[in-house]
Design a protein around this motif. Sequence first.
Motif: not given
Length: 114
Positions: A18-26
């Motif tokens: 949920r902490l992953i910013p928009v436009g980013r992935i992990t």
Amino acid sequence: MNPNQKPDFFEQVFQVVRLIPVGRITTYGAIARYLGSAQSARMVGWAMNASHQVHPQVPAHRVLNRSGCLTGKMHFDEPNAMQSRLEAEGIMVVGDQVQDFERVYWDPSQELAL
DNA sequence: CGATTGACGTACG
DNA sequence: TCGTACGCCAATC
């Protein structure tokens, strides 16, 4: 769920995702490693499987494998949903593979570095 | 209770 | 450089 609301590994994963910013992935491995279960990347994927019924909405579409491939697209309500959401966030996806993977990569242990 | 699978990752050929 | 094999941990059959 059970009354035993102990720090479940699953919940831990949801929290980070949920902490992953928009436009980013992990990646699964990055999350697993951040939680201390580096060798349990599979468990992260298993947790994602349960993420559909969990809390608000866990952006599971932002979690990919080490190759930046949409491995879990087939587990969504619609296989097309994962790619569509990523593209909607500005992430280019071609052939079920994320473009500029390194650029959009977001490492919890790095961004959330203690 | 034992064997198999799985939204992964690393090592080896 | 690409393809295949093995290992981890937990859940399901």
